[in-house]
Scaffold this active site. Structure first.
Site, PDB file in Angstrom:
ATOM      1  N   THR A   1       0.846  -1.197   0.000  1.00 17.52           N
ATOM      2  CA  THR A   1       0.000   0.000   0.000  1.00 17.52           C
ATOM      3  C   THR A   1       0.875   1.238   0.000  1.00 17.52           C
ATOM      4  O   THR A   1       2.078   1.152  -0.268  1.00 17.52           O
ATOM      5  CB  THR A   1      -1.004  -0.028   1.184  1.00 17.52           C
ATOM      6  OG1 THR A   1      -1.954   1.026   1.008  1.00 17.52           O
ATOM      7  CG2 THR A   1      -0.342   0.117   2.539  1.00 17.52           C
ATOM      8  N   ASN A   2       0.304   2.408   0.301  1.00 20.14           N
ATOM      9  CA  ASN A   2       1.083   3.644   0.279  1.00 20.14           C
ATOM     10  C   ASN A   2       0.676   4.518   1.462  1.00 20.14           C
ATOM     11  O   ASN A   2      -0.176   4.136   2.260  1.00 20.14           O
ATOM     12  CB  ASN A   2       0.883   4.377  -1.059  1.00 20.14           C
ATOM     13  CG  ASN A   2      -0.591   4.622  -1.323  1.00 20.14           C
ATOM     14  OD1 ASN A   2      -1.244   5.344  -0.582  1.00 20.14           O
ATOM     15  ND2 ASN A   2      -1.128   3.998  -2.360  1.00 20.14           N
ATOM     16  N   ALA A   3       1.271   5.704   1.543  1.00 24.34           N
ATOM     17  CA  ALA A   3       1.118   6.526   2.755  1.00 24.34           C
ATOM     18  C   ALA A   3      -0.142   7.390   2.769  1.00 24.34           C
ATOM     19  O   ALA A   3      -0.328   8.182   3.685  1.00 24.34           O
ATOM     20  CB  ALA A   3       2.346   7.425   2.906  1.00 24.34           C
ATOM     21  N   SER A   4      -1.013   7.240   1.778  1.00 25.78           N
ATOM     22  CA  SER A   4      -2.196   8.114   1.751  1.00 25.78           C
ATOM     23  C   SER A   4      -3.082   7.883   2.976  1.00 25.78           C
ATOM     24  O   SER A   4      -3.392   6.744   3.322  1.00 25.78           O
ATOM     25  CB  SER A   4      -3.002   7.825   0.482  1.00 25.78           C
ATOM     26  OG  SER A   4      -4.234   8.485   0.551  1.00 25.78           O
TER      27      SER A   4
ATOM     28  N   ALA B   1      -4.931   7.504  -3.888  1.00 25.40           N
ATOM     29  CA  ALA B   1      -3.571   7.141  -4.298  1.00 25.40           C
ATOM     30  C   ALA B   1      -3.637   5.683  -4.767  1.00 25.40           C
ATOM     31  O   ALA B   1      -3.783   4.764  -3.961  1.00 25.40           O
ATOM     32  CB  ALA B   1      -2.625   7.294  -3.127  1.00 25.40           C
TER      33      ALA B   1
END
Ligand code: CTP
Length: 423
Positions: free
Chosen positions: A210-213, A278
């Site tokens: 996943t990502n930091a959003s 994101a």
């Protein structure tokens, strides 16, 4: 700057949530006075509000007459928030009554007033209540859309009091933004779709990429659009946002492919698509059916990836090919760090041209900036003065100053609204 906040409490079962609202403002260092109505005190005692606010509580205009309370508290307030605002209280405020301390305080005040209604769905939808809400809004008072969900008893529908932190954040946004302007009813009859959060791409049943959003900017956009009267669908991937925007329908998705399917379903009916999620550009080529074990026969040193579709670019293409209406306005986002060759803005300008959307909100990210933060800032790229491909090559750059994500959301929607076709 600390504000003098006057919290009015109406006589409904949700009055207990007003105690949390008092705490919200106190914890943000504001000075709080509470004025419950007589019926509110049947639900929560004055001692609770006195202890939490640190100030005496009165209900009646004849309490402490020597201090001329019925005018002083309202005149001195910087912000009045009434939660819950019952149907009766809305009616009394709409007709300018001054038969208790709360209504007379509202009549003498010149500060922003925010009402958070809570009542049974039938009462909220009743023509009399709706007419009162319209009257109050026309006078510059903000009436927050009630949340949907379980009400007292067995019924469910619009009428729930939003969570206290949510009411607090929306009220402070009103105080910062010239009374009711931020929640003007400019999107009534418009269908707005917002994507938010970070997609999760599974590797096996317990692991994912996943990502930091955090999803906060997308949720703020859904919040403001709903308060401006739009019919809002929020397509939400993973977020750390706790509240559901009042008045928005939420569709939960996990992966980029699920997000794409939800976007494709919603887009043909939308006037405005805001693509704040994101989205992972790649996903693992295959997902293991059971947990990958260290001592199993999996190779952990490499993970084969496959490209996800570019959902935003696909949306622009669908519009070009007539699969969605040509008037649909499409807003993209670009989170850029910049590098040795180009600044974040230069990267964003290239992305604006490549993606073909109508507006692109660009923020510089990294090193504690934007992701998960309360504030945001950046630039909005628009082709508004030079429509068509040419406008995208040399876009108008609108500076979006640093501010809470609700204020940034309002700025983005202000700009998007100029591109919407009037009914
Ligand atoms: N986006 C999308 N589908 C993807 C990737 C991104 O719809 N597969 C959308 C995002 O929702 C956002 C915009 O495209 O509105 C820009 O996202 P970003 O990740 O910054 O763009 P990329 O095209 O992935 O460009 P790069 O990673 O090279 O910066």
């Amino acid at each position: 700057m600390p504000l003098r906040v006057l919290i009015g409490v109406g006589g409904g079962i949700a009055a207990y949530k007003a105690a949390h609202l008092v705490r919200y403002f106190k914890e943000s260092s504001h000075e709080v006075h509470v004025i419950p109505t007589r019926s509110a005190l049947k639900f929560v005692g004055a001692a609770t509000f006195e202890a939490l606010s640190g100030n005496p509580v009165s209900t009646d205009v004849f309490d402490n007459v020597d201090e001329v309370q019925h005018v002083r508290l309202g005149q001195e307030a910087d912000l009045i928030v009434i939660a819950p605002a019952t149907a009766d209280l809305l009616a009394r405020l709409a007709t300018g009554r001054a038969d208790d301390l709360l209504t007379s305080s509202c009549l003498v005040s010149t500060c922003p007033i925010v009402l958070a209604p809570a009542m049974h769905t039938e009462m909220w939808e009743n023509a009399a209540t709706q007419a009162n809400v319209r009257t109050l809004r026309e006078r510059g008072i903000t009436v927050i859309e009630p949340a949907h969900g379980r009400l007292t008893g067995k019924d469910s529908g619009p009428g729930r009091l939003p969570e206290p932190d949510h009411i607090g954040a929306l009220s402070l946004a009103v105080a910062r933004n010239q009374h009711a302007e931020i929640f003007r009813q400019s999107l009534v009859g418009k269908r707005v779709v917002v994507t938010a959060g970070g997609t999760e791409e599974p590797i096996d049943p317990v692991r994912f990429l996943t990502n930091a959003s955090s999803g906060r900017q997308g949720y703020a956009l859904a919040d403001i659009a709903a308060q401006r009267g739009a019919d809002v669908t929020l397509i939400s991937a993973s977020t750390d946002v706790l509240h559901t925007p009042s008045g928005a329908e939420v569709v939960h998705v996990r992966t980029a492919l699920e997000l794409q399917a939800a976007v494709q379903e919603a887009a043909p009916h939308a006037d405005l698509m805001v693509m704040a999620a994101a989205v992972a550009d790649y996903r693992p080529e295959s997902v293991a059916a059971s947990k990958m074990k260290k001592d199993g026969d999996h190779d952990f040193s490499t993970l084969k990836m496959t490209e996800n579709p570019d959902i935003l670019a696909g949306l622009v293409q669908a519009r070009r090919e007539g699969e969605i209406p040509s008037e649909t306005v499409i807003v993209g986002f670009a989170a850029e760090t910049g590098d040795e060759k180009s600044s974040p803005l230069e990267h964003a300008k290239r992305k604006f041209l490549r993606k073909g959307c109508d507006l692109l909100m660009c923020n510089a990210v990294g090193e504690g900036k934007v992701f998960g933060q309360e504030d945001n800032a950046g630039w909005l790229l628009s082709a508004r003065n030079t429509p068509g491909a040419e406008g995208r090559e040399d876009p108008t750059v609108i500076d979006v100053p640093s501010g809470p994500k609700l204020d940034v959301a309002a700025r983005i929607l202000d700009e998007a609204e100029t591109l919407l076709t009037p009914h």
